[in-house]
Design a protein around this motif. Structure first.
Motif, PDB file in Angstrom:
ATOM      1  N   GLN A  21       0.825  -1.208   0.000  1.00 24.72           N
ATOM      2  CA  GLN A  21       0.000   0.000   0.000  1.00 24.72           C
ATOM      3  C   GLN A  21       0.861   1.260   0.000  1.00 24.72           C
ATOM      4  N   CYS A  22       1.987   1.226   0.725  1.00 22.65           N
ATOM      5  CA  CYS A  22       2.903   2.372   0.699  1.00 22.65           C
ATOM      6  C   CYS A  22       3.364   2.654  -0.724  1.00 22.65           C
ATOM      7  N   ALA A  23       3.736   1.592  -1.436  1.00 19.97           N
ATOM      8  CA  ALA A  23       4.233   1.764  -2.799  1.00 19.97           C
ATOM      9  C   ALA A  23       3.155   2.291  -3.732  1.00 19.97           C
ATOM     10  N   GLN A  24       1.914   1.933  -3.471  1.00 17.68           N
ATOM     11  CA  GLN A  24       0.832   2.322  -4.371  1.00 17.68           C
ATOM     12  C   GLN A  24       0.327   3.735  -4.114  1.00 17.68           C
ATOM     13  N   ASP A  25       0.180   4.125  -2.833  1.00 17.12           N
ATOM     14  CA  ASP A  25      -0.397   5.456  -2.593  1.00 17.12           C
ATOM     15  C   ASP A  25       0.562   6.430  -1.917  1.00 17.12           C
ATOM     16  N   GLU A  29       1.238   6.294   6.750  1.00 19.99           N
ATOM     17  CA  GLU A  29       0.280   6.368   7.851  1.00 19.99           C
ATOM     18  C   GLU A  29      -1.017   5.659   7.508  1.00 19.99           C
ATOM     19  N   ALA A  30      -1.475   5.785   6.246  1.00 23.43           N
ATOM     20  CA  ALA A  30      -2.704   5.109   5.828  1.00 23.43           C
ATOM     21  C   ALA A  30      -2.490   3.597   5.759  1.00 23.43           C
ATOM     22  N   ALA A  31      -1.322   3.182   5.262  1.00 24.05           N
ATOM     23  CA  ALA A  31      -1.023   1.747   5.172  1.00 24.05           C
ATOM     24  C   ALA A  31      -0.921   1.128   6.563  1.00 24.05           C
ATOM     25  N   PHE A  32      -0.341   1.858   7.500  1.00 26.89           N
ATOM     26  CA  PHE A  32      -0.198   1.397   8.884  1.00 26.89           C
ATOM     27  C   PHE A  32      -1.563   1.153   9.509  1.00 26.89           C
ATOM     28  N   GLN A  33      -2.485   2.081   9.304  1.00 22.87           N
ATOM     29  CA  GLN A  33      -3.836   1.930   9.855  1.00 22.87           C
ATOM     30  C   GLN A  33      -4.577   0.784   9.176  1.00 22.87           C
ATOM     31  N   ALA A  34      -4.408   0.654   7.846  1.00 22.46           N
ATOM     32  CA  ALA A  34      -5.114  -0.390   7.102  1.00 22.46           C
ATOM     33  C   ALA A  34      -4.715  -1.782   7.582  1.00 22.46           C
ATOM     34  N   GLU A 638       4.519  18.367  -6.567  1.00 24.65           N
ATOM     35  CA  GLU A 638       3.836  17.083  -6.524  1.00 24.65           C
ATOM     36  C   GLU A 638       4.763  15.926  -6.146  1.00 24.65           C
ATOM     37  N   ALA A 639       6.066  16.249  -5.972  1.00 25.73           N
ATOM     38  CA  ALA A 639       7.005  15.182  -5.630  1.00 25.73           C
ATOM     39  C   ALA A 639       6.677  14.610  -4.250  1.00 25.73           C
ATOM     40  N   ASP A 640       6.841  13.299  -4.090  1.00 25.51           N
ATOM     41  CA  ASP A 640       6.632  12.659  -2.806  1.00 25.51           C
ATOM     42  C   ASP A 640       7.770  11.698  -2.554  1.00 25.51           C
ATOM     43  N   PHE A 641       7.981  11.358  -1.271  1.00 29.51           N
ATOM     44  CA  PHE A 641       9.143  10.565  -0.905  1.00 29.51           C
ATOM     45  C   PHE A 641       9.178   9.239  -1.662  1.00 29.51           C
ATOM     46  N   ILE A 642       8.083   8.509  -1.630  1.00 29.32           N
ATOM     47  CA  ILE A 642       8.080   7.165  -2.205  1.00 29.32           C
ATOM     48  C   ILE A 642       8.105   7.218  -3.735  1.00 29.32           C
ATOM     49  N   GLY A 643       7.361   8.160  -4.316  1.00 31.97           N
ATOM     50  CA  GLY A 643       7.379   8.276  -5.772  1.00 31.97           C
ATOM     51  C   GLY A 643       8.760   8.634  -6.289  1.00 31.97           C
ATOM     52  N   ARG A 712       3.010  -3.393 -13.173  1.00 30.99           N
ATOM     53  CA  ARG A 712       2.655  -4.667 -12.530  1.00 30.99           C
ATOM     54  C   ARG A 712       1.508  -4.486 -11.552  1.00 30.99           C
ATOM     55  N   ASP A 713       1.594  -3.445 -10.719  1.00 29.84           N
ATOM     56  CA  ASP A 713       0.547  -3.213  -9.724  1.00 29.84           C
ATOM     57  C   ASP A 713      -0.800  -2.947 -10.386  1.00 29.84           C
ATOM     58  N   GLU A 714      -0.788  -2.172 -11.461  1.00 32.42           N
ATOM     59  CA  GLU A 714      -2.038  -1.853 -12.163  1.00 32.42           C
ATOM     60  C   GLU A 714      -2.658  -3.102 -12.781  1.00 32.42           C
TER      61      GLU A 714
END
Length: 894
Positions: A21-25, A29-34, A638-643, A712-714
Motif C-alpha cells: 500500500q505504501c508503494a501504491q499510494d 500512515e494510511a497503510a499502517f492503519q489499514a 507534486e514530488a513525494d518521498f516514495i514516488g 505490474r501493480d495496475e
C-alpha cells in the motif's frame, strides 16, 4: 529450509500489505492503519513519522514486535525481499543489516553467508542472488558487485558514528567508490556528501546514499536513541524496519505494525512455557541447589525416553547463577565432589573466563556440557535451546542479568512439542524468602524478553516446596487416597462448584482458583490427617499468593468453562461432496470456470506510463573562481518521498533491451496468479501492453519497462477485479437453496481442544463472568483513542449479561484456532461465539452503522444466514449494529 510457522506468515503478510500500500499510494500512515484494521483492530493506533536529519516524514518506518525465541532473524531475511520487491520495486537492493554488538555481527554474518544455513536459504529465496559482507569488507565493494545482486551489509550502529574508527572510514574518501559515482543522474548530486572540492566524495556513505538502502535493525531497543536515528539518516534509507522484543514507547516511539504474543509462540512450539518457579529461604540454599541438579537429571532421563520414541537428541542443561565470580570455581568443585558431576560437564562463563567459547557445538551428542556457571549474564549471542533450568543462588540479582538468563531457557529445542509435557516447560529455582518478589522479578524479566504484563502473569506458575517431582501439576497436592474421606469429598467438591477437584482414587487434590476461608475449610474437610490438611492449605495459599503477586485481589472467583473442561463445539460450514464433508473454502470458488484472456484488458483511466512521479533536479556549475558548484534546481510540488524513491531506483537500474515477450515474461513472474493458467495470463498481458502502447502513442517498450513495477501493480489490480467478479458469481451459486453446502455435527470445531492464542488480551476493569477462557477475552478493547467505550466491548457486555448465554468467546481474527466462514473474497471471523443454555450455538458479528450496508457486510450476513439455515436450527447468526443489540435477542428467540 525452515518452514514458516503460522504466526510468522501472519507477520510477513502484515508487512507485505503495508509495503504494497505504501508503494501504491505513498502514505505510510494510511497503510499502517489499514494493516491494523485487517488484523482485527477496531481502534488502530496512529502512525508516528520519524523525525531526524536525513529521514523524511514520508519514509516508512515500522517495528515488528517478536518476543525472545520468535525467530526474528528468519523474519528479517524475508523482510529484505519484501522491502525490495513490494516497496522499492527493484530487482536488487542494498540492505543495511544493523545488529547490537560485534559478537552478534559475527554470528549473523556467518549464518547469512553459509549456503547450508536456513537463514541464507531464506535470504536467497526472498532476494535472489545475494552477497553478504561486513562493514570492513563493504569498504572495498565494486560497482559490479552492487549492480549484480542484492548486497547485505552487516554492521553495528556504532560503525556509522564518526567518532568510531570504522565510522570515520565509512565517511572518508575512498578511491574504491569512484566508479560508483560515474554517470550519475543529475538529480542525485544534491543527495551526496561533497568533498573538499565540492564534488561528491567517493565514499561508502555516498554509495549508500545513492542506493537508498533498506535498513533492518535487529534488537532495535539497543539502538533507539536520537543519536542513532541521526546516524541512520546519514545513509538516506528507503525504509527502516525494526525487530525487537521491547519497542520504544518514549522519545521516538516505535510504530508497532505487528505484535507476536506468547500464546502464538507456545502454539507454534517455539518456546518452553509455562515457566515453573520454585523458591527456598536463603537458609535452604544447598537444598535448592540439590533440587535443581536432581531436576536436570530427571529431565535427562525423560529426554532419553523421548529420543527412543522420536529419534530427537536432547541433553537438558542447568544455568547456575553463583553469588560471586570467585565462588564459581569452588562451586564447580562442589558439583564434582558432592554431586558426582564430571568436571568437563561444568563450564564457567564469567567476564574474561568464558569456557563456552571453546564449545563449538553444544547441541552435539559428543558435547558433555550439562551445567553452566555464571554470575551477571551469559556471553552475548550465546543461544542453546537445551537450557531448561535456571537456578539462582543470589539473594540480590541484577535486573539485566536475570532478564538475559531467563531468555536463555525459553527456546524449545527443534521448535517441536515433546511427547512428555515436562520437556515443554522451563524451570526457575530462586533463593528468596518472598515468593511474590521472585514472581515479580521473573515477570519483569519476561516483559523485557517481549511478553506483555498479562502474558507474563499467565505463564509463570509457582510451585510450592515439596512439589518438585516431575509430572506434579502446579496447583495440585498429592496425598494418600486413604487420607481422603470419599463421602465428604463428594459433597464438598459439589459445593465448591468446580473451584477444586478431588480424585479419591489417586489422592490428587487440585485447586483451580483462589478460595476464601469457608471454601478452604470445605476442601480441607475432605482429608483426615493434619499432614494432608496442611498440604491442602499450602496449595490454597500458594494460589492466592500468586494471584496477588500479579495484581489480582486473591479473592475467590468462579473457574472458567475451559478450566472446567467443558466442550464448546461449533459446527463448520462444509461442502457435501461424494458422501464426504469438506470445509467450505476458496478453492471451491476457484473451480468456477472462466478465461482471463477473454476479459477486458483496459487499465485504470488514472494510469499513465508517460507521467511518473517527479524527482529532484540537480545542477553542476562552475563559479566565478572556478569552483565546482552543485545544488537542487527545483523541487516539484507534486514530488513525494516514495514516488521519487521509485524513480531513483529505476534510474540506477537502467532500461536494458526489452521485447514484448520479455516484458510479458517479467510481468508474469511478478504477478501472483496460481489460479490462472500461464497461457491465459500471457495472452491477457499482451493485450494490456498493446492497448497501452496504442492509447498513449508509445513506440518503444523501454518506456513500459522503466515503469514495469507500477505497471505490474495496475495489471495485478485489474486481474483481481476480474477474479473477484468471478468469485462473487461462484459464491452466489453456493448460497442458493440447492447448493452442496451443509452443516453437520461430525465436522465441527471444539474450542476445548484448541489453543487460544490472542495477540493481546483485554486489560480493562470489567469482570466478564462467562467468557470461555476466563475473565480476560483476547483482542477486545474497552476504549477508543478518544476515551469512549467501543461498540464491540458493549456487545461483549450484553452477551455476558444474557441469561440465555451459557458462555461465550471472543473469536480471534486470522488464527488457526478460530471459527470462520468463507466469503467471496476472504475468510470471515465473527466477533463472538456463544454456547446457549439450550445447547444451540450463536455467532455474532457486530457492524458499525457506517459499515452495515457495505457489500462486505451483506456477504457476511448472507453466509451467516446459510450457515444457520443448514444446521437444522442448531446454529444461529446475528449482526447487530448502531449500538442496538436487539438483533441478538431476536435471533435467540425460538
Amino acid at each position: 529450509m525452515i518452514t514458516l510457522k503460522p504466526y510468522q506468515t501472519r507477520v510477513l503478510d502484515s508487512l507485505r500489505d503495508f509495503f504494497r500500500q505504501c508503494a501504491q499510494d505513498g502514505h505510510p500512515e494510511a497503510a499502517f492503519q489499514a494493516v491494523q484494521f485487517k488484523n482485527g483492530s477496531s481502534s488502530p493506533v496512529p502512525y508516528i513519522p520519524v523525525s531526524a536529519a536525513g529521514l523524511a516524514p514520508g519514509m516508512p518506518y515500522v517495528c515488528l514486535r517478536v518476543p525472545t525465541g520468535g525467530g526474528k532473524t528468519l523474519l528479517a531475511c524475508y523482510t529484505a525481499g519484501l522491502a525490495m520487491d513490494e516497496f522499492m520495486r527493484a530487482e536488487r537492493a542494498v540492505v543495511l543489516w544493523l545488529v547490537p554488538s560485534n559478537t552478534i555481527l559475527d554470528q549473523t554474518a556467518d549464518a547469512l553467508r553459509d549456503p547450508r544455513h536456513p537463514y541464507r536459504r531464506a535470504l536467497e529465496l526472498a532476494c535472489g542472488a545475494v552477497e553478504v559482507v561486513t562493514i570492513e569488507e563493504a569498504l572495498r565493494l565494486s560497482r559490479a558487485t552492487v549492480e549484480g545482486q542484492t548486497v547485505v551489509i552487516v554492521a553495528t550502529i556504532q560503525a556509522f558514528r564518526v567518532e568510531d574508527t570504522t565510522g570515520r572510514k565509512v565517511y572518508d574518501q575512498n578511491g574504491a567508490f569512484a566508479e560508483h559515482l560515474l554517470n550519475l543522474p543529475a538529480d542525485r548530486l544534491a543527495d551526496l556528501l561533497p568533498g573538499a572540492d565540492r564534488k561528491p566524495k567517493p565514499s561508502l556513505v555516498n554509495m549508500l546514499r545513492l542506493r537508498r538502502p533498506i535498513v533492518i535493525v535487529d534488537e532495535a531497543h539497543n539502538a533507539r536513541t536520537d543519536l542513532s536515528f541521526s546516524t541512520l539518516g546519514a545513509v538516506l534509507p528507503s525504509c527502516i524496519i525494526e525487530f525487537t522484543a521491547t519497542p520504544a514507547r518514549r522519545g521516538t516511539p516505535s510504530n508497532v505494525l505487528h505484535h507476536v504474543s506468547a500464546a502464538e509462540l507456545k502454539a507454534a512450539n517455539m518456546v518452553k512455557l509455562p515457566l515453573r518457579v520454585i523458591t527456598r529461604h536463603p537458609s535452604q540454599r544447598d537444598q535448592l541447589l540439590a533440587e535443581a541438579i536432581a531436576l536436570r537429571a530427571d529431565l535427562e532421563k525423560l529426554a532419553a525416553v523421548e529420543a527412543q520414541r522420536t529419534g530427537e537428541y536432547l541433553r537438558p542443561i542447568v544455568l547456575l547463577q553463583a553469588e560471586r565470580v570467585d565462588a564459581c570455581e569452588p562451586l564447580r568443585d562442589r558439583l564434582v565432589s558432592e554431586f558426582g558431576i564430571a568436571k568437563d560437564e561444568v563450564k564457567i562463563s564469567v567476564g574474561v573466563l568464558d569456557e563456552l567459547k571453546s564449545v563449538t557445538d553444544i547441541a552435539s551428542p559428543k558435547c558433555p556440557v550439562r551445567v553452566i556457571l555464571t554470575v551477571q549474564k551469559l556471553r552475548e549471542g550465546w543461544d542453546c535451546p537445551f537450557a531448561y533450568v535456571l537456578c539462582s543462588l543470589r539473594e540480590t540479582r541484577s535486573a539485566t542479568a536475570i532478564e538475559q538468563i531467563v531468555g536463555r531457557i525459553l527456546r524449545l529445542p527443534s521448535a517441536q512439542a515433546k511427547q512428555h509435557p515436562d520437556l515443554n516447560c522451563a524451570y526457575a529455582f530462586s533463593v528468596s524468602d518472598s515468593l511474590p518478589e521472585v514472581l515479580n522479578e521473573l515477570r519483569e524479566a519476561l516483559e523485557s524478553n517481549g511478553f506483555t504484563t498479562a502474558e507474563a502473569e499467565r505463564i509463570i506458575i509457582p510451585l510450592g516446596q515439596g512439589t518438585l517431582p516431575l509430572g506434579a501439576q502446579p496447583k495440585t497436592a498429592q496425598v494418600s487416597p486413604d487420607d481422603i474421606d470419599a463421602r465428604v469429598a463428594q459433597a464438598q467438591v459439589e459445593a465448591l462448584a468446580g473451584k477444586a477437584r478431588v480424585n479419591t482414587a489417586t489422592g490428587e487434590i487440585t485447586v483451580l482458583v483462589p478460595l476464601d476461608k469457608d471454601e478452604t475449610e470445605k476442601l480441607t474437610s475432605c482429608v483426615k490427617t493434619p499432614e494432608a490438611k496442611a498440604r491442602v492449605e499450602e496449595i490454597v495459599e500458594l494460589v492466592r499468593e500468586a494471584d496477588r503477586a500479579f495484581g489480582g485481589t486473591g479473592k475467590t472467583r468462579a473457574p472458567s468453562p475451559f478450566e472446567l473442561g467443558l466442550d464448546f463445539i461449533v459446527p463448520l460450514l462444509c461442502v457435501h461432496e461424494n458422501g464426504e464433508l469438506f470445509e467450505f473454502e476458496d478453492t471451491y470458488l476457484l473451480e468456477h470456470p472462466w478465461k482471463l484472456s477473454e476479459k477486458d484488458a483496459a487499465l485504470s483511466k488514472f494510469y499513465d506510463p508517460l507521467s511518473r512521479p517527479g524527482a529532484k533536479a540537480g545542477y553542476v556549475d562552475v563559479g566565478e573562481k572556478g569552483e565546482v558548484q552543485t545544488g537542487v534546481a527545483r523541487e516539484p510540488e507534486e514530488a513525494d518521498f516514495i514516488g521519487v524513491l521509485h524513480q531513483q531506483v529505476l534510474a540506477l537500474g537502467g532500461t536494458g533491451d526489452w521485447t514484448l515477450e520479455s516484458l510479458v515474461a517479467w510481468l508474469d513472474r511478478h504477478i501472483d496468479h496460481y489460479d490462472i493458467p500461464a497461457g491465459e495470463s500471457a495472452e491477457f498481458l499482451r493485450k494490456v501492453i498493446r492497448g497501452l502502447m496504442a492509447k498513449h502513442g508509445i513506440t518503444g517498450l523501454g518506456v513500459l519497462a522503466l515503469d514495469r513495477f507500477r505497471l505490474r501493480d495496475e495489471i495485478e489490480a485489474r486481474i483481481q477485479q476480474h477474479r473477484e467478479n468471478e468469485r462473487k458469481a461462484a459464491f452466489r451459486q453456493f448460497l442458493l437453496p440447492d447448493s452442496m453446502l451443509a452443516v453437520r455435527a461430525e465436522r465441527a470445531l471444539n474450542l476445548k481442544a484448541m489453543n487460544y492464542e490472542p495477540s493481546w488480551v483485554y486489560e480493562g476493569g470489567f469482570q466478564f463472568r462467562k467468557h470461555y477462557f476466563g475473565p480476560k477475552p483476547g483482542e477486545l478493547r474497552e476504549r477508543t483513542p478518544s476515551g469512549e467505550q467501543t461498540e464491540e466491548f458493549k456487545c461483549a457486555q450484553f452477551l455476558d449479561a444474557m441469561p440465555e448465554v451459557k458462555f461465550w468467546v471472543r473469536n480471534l481474527v486470522r488464527k488457526a484456532s478460530s471459527f470462520r466462514l468463507q466469503t467471496s473474497t476472504d475468510w470471515f471471523y465473527p466477533d463472538f461465539l456463544c454456547q446457549l443454555a439450550d445447547g444451540r450455538v450463536l455467532a455474532v458479528e457486530y457492524k458499525g452503522k457506517d459499515r452495515y450496508t457495505a457489500e462486505d457486510a451483506e456477504e457476511k450476513r448472507a453466509v451467516g444466514a446459510v450457515w444457520a439455515s443448514r444446521s437444522g436450527a442448531r446454529c444461529l447468526f446475528a449482526m447487530p449494529t448502531d449500538g442496538d443489540f436487539s438483533a441478538i435477542a431476536r435471533a435467540i428467540k425460538p
